[in-house]
Design an enzyme around this catalytic site. Structure first.
Site, PDB file in Angstrom:
ATOM      1  N   LYS A   1       0.845  -1.197   0.000  1.00 31.17           N
ATOM      2  CA  LYS A   1       0.000   0.000   0.000  1.00 31.17           C
ATOM      3  C   LYS A   1       0.882   1.249   0.000  1.00 31.17           C
ATOM      4  O   LYS A   1       1.924   1.273   0.673  1.00 31.17           O
ATOM      5  CB  LYS A   1      -0.899  -0.041   1.251  1.00 31.17           C
ATOM      6  CG  LYS A   1      -1.977   1.046   1.293  1.00 31.17           C
ATOM      7  CD  LYS A   1      -2.876   0.906   2.532  1.00 31.17           C
ATOM      8  CE  LYS A   1      -3.982   1.957   2.549  1.00 31.17           C
ATOM      9  NZ  LYS A   1      -4.866   1.831   3.728  1.00 31.17           N
TER      10      LYS A   1
ATOM     11  N   SER B   1     -10.020   2.186   2.758  1.00 33.93           N
ATOM     12  CA  SER B   1      -9.065   2.850   1.907  1.00 33.93           C
ATOM     13  C   SER B   1      -8.097   1.921   1.182  1.00 33.93           C
ATOM     14  O   SER B   1      -7.500   2.321   0.188  1.00 33.93           O
ATOM     15  CB  SER B   1      -8.254   3.850   2.731  1.00 33.93           C
ATOM     16  OG  SER B   1      -7.401   3.181   3.646  1.00 33.93           O
TER      17      SER B   1
ATOM     18  N   SER C   1     -10.481   0.105   7.023  1.00 31.91           N
ATOM     19  CA  SER C   1      -9.800   0.162   5.723  1.00 31.91           C
ATOM     20  C   SER C   1      -9.129  -1.125   5.248  1.00 31.91           C
ATOM     21  O   SER C   1      -8.690  -1.199   4.108  1.00 31.91           O
ATOM     22  CB  SER C   1      -8.756   1.277   5.727  1.00 31.91           C
ATOM     23  OG  SER C   1      -9.379   2.528   5.599  1.00 31.91           O
TER      24      SER C   1
END
Lengths: 95, 521
Positions: free
Chosen positions: B79, B187, B211
């Site tokens: 990420k 997210s 998330s």
């Protein structure tokens, strides 16, 4: 509680975010929607309740007050938009 | 030959150690898959092909002599929130334009030390603020899952039996994919989409209010947010420091256990990292759950929840019961206050954490007539709408005269939310079963959500309580809804009892089976 246009502009300045008149108007509506949503917290009886400061019951870790790192000036300024000899350059702040 | 990208981490690990495949081969297979799919799915914001090939070469050398680490030769996606030395790290924000850190996060350092290979950086909501991956500066990520319609088609006799169910009358039912593009959740949308679409073997992710678990649920993948303090936050771009935790998204429960074992550590560089050895999570998989006490909280039955989700929850209860668990009804009375409390605490912490983006030390700078003008213009140009909104809320609730009414009240409510869980666990409940999300994946640019920020926030209604209490939570795929989209169930455990989550999630996975999207991209 709700915010008006003037408050939104003041908060934007506190947050150091430039806002146009149009932005500020839109944000007023959005912020009031969120503030309206969080209003329900007032229903909760919190008398005698301690505010949370840490989710995990632990003592903050301490370490020896000794130098463990350093001599990285070039690394520290490597990503800066403007530098001169390992200094960050900013617009003039004192006359 | 089987497609190497379809191997789970545990399968690939066995084949790599058995020298049936090489790290170079599996890395090339992933790089080729990314090259084909990424223009459509937009899961990666940077692909580090050269680095991946170098790491694969090093892994193959280690594997040849039998000294490989726990993840030797396994290609992963990272990420964009994790600092990776010399490589694009921008939290998918414009304000960090061009930022290439001179250091590596602890979590990724741990992964590379165990032999994992980096394929690239994954798309996400800007600064991890969002539930649909639409707030990214790099554009939305597309979910590899699409809605489908079940249709009955009359079969031309010459084509009978090519899949589907052939009926005696020469008709079959077929699923037709709808063209509408769906969000992968957020997210960690890039992490979830890339794992579901076979663009990495597993991915790192982070979870501040849901998330990891929400995108995992929306893509049919497994995501675990460990206990606060289990993974070091050092080198992870900070959003809300008292809530942020890293964890993996993977294709099955075992892979999530393997990844978490490597990601977690005790780190002197993070003062909230807890001094506890990291257990062998994989060893918990396959252990029976007979006699385990599973709590079903009545407050998670919310108004307007789709029937499919209620039905799935009941199925989950039945599976655990069949496996010998004792099901008990429980109450977590402050559940409904978790989301509003979160939308005070998280923005307050964010407004403070994001103060560092000032156009001086790194990233974007927009010139101004003086320094304050430069700050204001830089931040106006660098942050997207959602990030500005949260900084503004945070600044407001922390400003003079409002601190007690908002922030202090929210932190007191947080104490009550945590106490709800403590009471239930003290009464002997081992694990709590809930739905993971209130809906399946929704459309890109959903008008309802775009017009009202609070509607988008409601996506995290079932996950956010866990962050507020610092507990571990796992989302595991449990079925498909009527439109063929994946849905997840969430298990919540005691602090540092991730093992029970893996053990129980495995039972659900065994009963539900595994789900993968039909390839259209």
């Amino acid at each position: 509680m709700s915010v008006d246009l003037q408050t939104v502009k003041r908060v934007a300045h506190l947050a150091r975010i430039a806002v146009s008149e149009e932005d500020a108007e839109r944000m007023t509506g959005e912020l009031n929607a969120i503030l309206g949503f969080v209003e329900q917290l007032n229903e909760v009886d919190v008398s005698g309740v301690e505010p949370m400061t840490s989710v995990t019951p632990m003592e903050m870790k301490k370490r020896q007050d000794a130098v463990t790192d350093g001599n990285k000036a070039a690394d520290i300024v490597a990503n800066a938009p403007a530098t001169d000899e390992n200094f960050f350059l900013v617009p003039k702040v004192v006359e | 030959m089987t497609d190497l990208t379809h191997l789970t981490i545990s399968e690939a690990r066995a084949k790599l150690r058995g020298k049936e495949i090489t790290a170079a081969e599996i890395t090339e297979a992933y790089l080729a898959a990314i090259e084909r799919a990424n223009p459509v799915l937009n899961a990666y914001v940077t692909v580090t092909a050269d680095k991946a090939r170098d790491m694969a070469k090093a892994s193959d050398a280690k594997l040849a002599t039998g000294e490989g680490g726990a993840l030797e030769g396994i290609p992963l996606g990272i990420k964009d929130l994790f600092a990776t030395e010399g490589i694009h790290t921008q939290a998918c924000s414009h304000v960090l334009d061009g930022f290439k850190p001179r250091y590596e996060s602890t979590v990724t350092t741990n992964l590379w030390a165990d032999g994992a290979i980096m394929l690239g950086k994954l798309n996400m909501d800007e600064f991890a603020m969002g539930s649909s991956n639409e707030t990214s500066y790099y554009g939305p990520v597309i979910n590899p899952w699409r809605r489908s319609r079940v249709e009955t088609v009359v079969m031309p006799t010459t084509h009978q039996g090519d899949g589907g169910f052939v009926s005696a009358g020469g008709t079959k039912t077929a699923r037709t994919l709808d063209n509408a593009q769906l969000v992968p959740g957020g997210s960690s949308g890039g992490s979830a989409s890339s794992v579901a679409a076979f663009l990495c073997a597993g991915a790192t992710a982070t979870d501040t209010g849901g998330s990891i678990r929400q995108p995992a649920a929306l893509t049919g993948t497994v995501g675990i947010k460990p206990t606060y303090g289990r993974c070091s936050r050092w080198g992870i771009v900070a959003f809300a420091s008292s809530l942020d935790q890293a964890g993996p998204i993977a294709r099955d429960v075992r892979d999530a256990a393997i990844l978490l074992k490597s990601m977690a550590s005790v780190d002197p560089k993070d003062t909230t990292s807890v001094d506890r050895p990291v257990p062998d999570y994989e060893a918990a998989i396959g252990k029976p759950i007979k006699g385990m006490k599973v709590g079903i909280p009545k407050e998670y039955r919310v108004e307007g929840m789709p029937e499919d989700i209620e039905a799935l929850w009941q199925k989950g209860i039945a599976w655990l019961k069949d496996a010998g668990a004792e099901i008990v009804d429980i109450s977590l009375p402050h559940t409904k206050y978790a989301l509003p409390a979160y939308y005070i605490v998280a923005p307050a912490e964010a407004s403070s954490n994001l103060a560092r983006y000032d156009g001086v030390r790194y990233g974007l700078r927009v010139p101004g007539k003086d320094i304050v003008d430069m700050y204001e213009k830089t931040r106006a140009a660098g942050f997207g709408r959602e990030v500005k909104r949260r900084i503004m809320i945070g600044t407001y609730v922390l400003s003079a005269g409002y601190y007690d009414a908002y922030y202090l009240q929210a932190q007191k409510v947080r104490t009550l939310i945590k106490r709800d869980f403590e009471n239930v666990f003290a009464a002997g409940v081992d694990v709590i079963l809930t739905p993971a999300t209130p809906s399946a994946a929704f459309g890109i640019a959903d008008e309802d959500m775009a017009s009202d920020p609070v509607k988008m926030y409601l996506n995290d209604i079932f996950t956010v309580t866990v962050n507020m209490a610092g507990l571990p939570g796992i989302s595991v795929p449990a079925g498909l809804d009527g439109k063929g989209l994946p849905l997840g169930l969430q298990l919540i455990g005691r602090p540092f009892d991730e093992e029970t989550l893996f053990q129980t999630a495995n039972v659900i996975e065994q009963a539900a089976g595994r789900f993968q999207p039909e390839k259209w991209w």
